[in-house]
Design an enzyme around this catalytic site. Structure first.
Site, PDB file in Angstrom:
ATOM      1  CB  CYS A   1      15.737  24.778 -14.212  1.00  0.00           C
ATOM      2  SG  CYS A   1      14.989  24.274 -12.650  1.00  0.00           S
TER       3      CYS A   1
ATOM      4  CG  HIS B   1      19.879  26.352 -12.097  1.00  0.00           C
ATOM      5  ND1 HIS B   1      20.922  25.671 -12.690  1.00  0.00           N
ATOM      6  CD2 HIS B   1      18.756  25.708 -12.469  1.00  0.00           C
ATOM      7  CE1 HIS B   1      20.441  24.652 -13.377  1.00  0.00           C
ATOM      8  NE2 HIS B   1      19.126  24.648 -13.268  1.00  0.00           N
TER       9      HIS B   1
END
Length: 192
Positions: free
Chosen positions: A166, A150
């Protein structure tokens, strides 16, 4: 007719002279027109996106995340890859495996998972997508995991181990990657 253009040109010259040239150095018109370094308010990455020679055995179109290098590779044809700088999971949150992209979202909403809320009860329970959202401009969801590739509005974290697992990219870089991959793309996460 010449006098009509002379006044605006003189005003621009005076403004440039009084600014000492600083205006031209600090202002990038691409920020307004699109594509500039602050277009997504993510700043530029301290690790530049570049095309490199890639000798791995993965098929073109595969994403290879190397957590040790803190780089993400999009394998291209002819022994090349696009290399991006990324932020990775901090100690205890790094992982490896093979997954596929199961979803892609522009300006995604963020709902912190229960595990994260247990560690950080101060976090919001839900946050609408937008420039202040920690998922940034784009999110690429990895299999049935809680993890994503992301964007981030904190470019200084690229190249660092700061996340809960992440993979962070600048908003500019994640938008570039987002446009190049599709749902179903294989993602290989190497955690050596």
């Amino acid at each position: 007719m010449i006098r009509f253009f002379a006044a605006p040109i003189a005003a621009i010259a005076l403004l440039s002279a009084t600014a000492g040239g600083a205006f031209a150095e600090e202002f990038d018109t691409r920020d307004i027109m699109g594509g500039g370094p602050n277009f997504f308010r993510g700043g530029s990455s301290p690790i530049l996106r570049t095309t490199v020679t890639y000798t791995g055995t993965y098929a073109p179109g595969t994403i290879v995340v190397n957590t040790t290098e803190r780089r993400l590779y999009l394998v291209l044809q002819n022994g090349q890859a696009l290399r991006y700088g990324i932020g990775v999971g901090r100690d205890g949150f790094r992982w490896g495996g093979v997954h596929r992209i199961t979803a892609k979202k522009e300006w995604p909403d963020w709902t912190p998972p229960s595990q994260m809320l247990a560690r950080r009860p101060d976090l919001p329970r839900h946050m609408k997508g937008g420039i202040e959202n920690p998922l940034g401009a784009r999110a690429i969801y990895l299999g049935s995991t809680l993890y994503r590739i992301h964007g981030s509005n904190e470019p200084e974290t690229i190249g660092q181990a700061v996340s809960s697992g992440c993979f962070r990219m600048t908003n500019d870089d994640v938008s570039d990657l987002y446009g190049r991959v599709s749902v179903g793309t294989t993602v290989v996460v190497l955690n050596n």
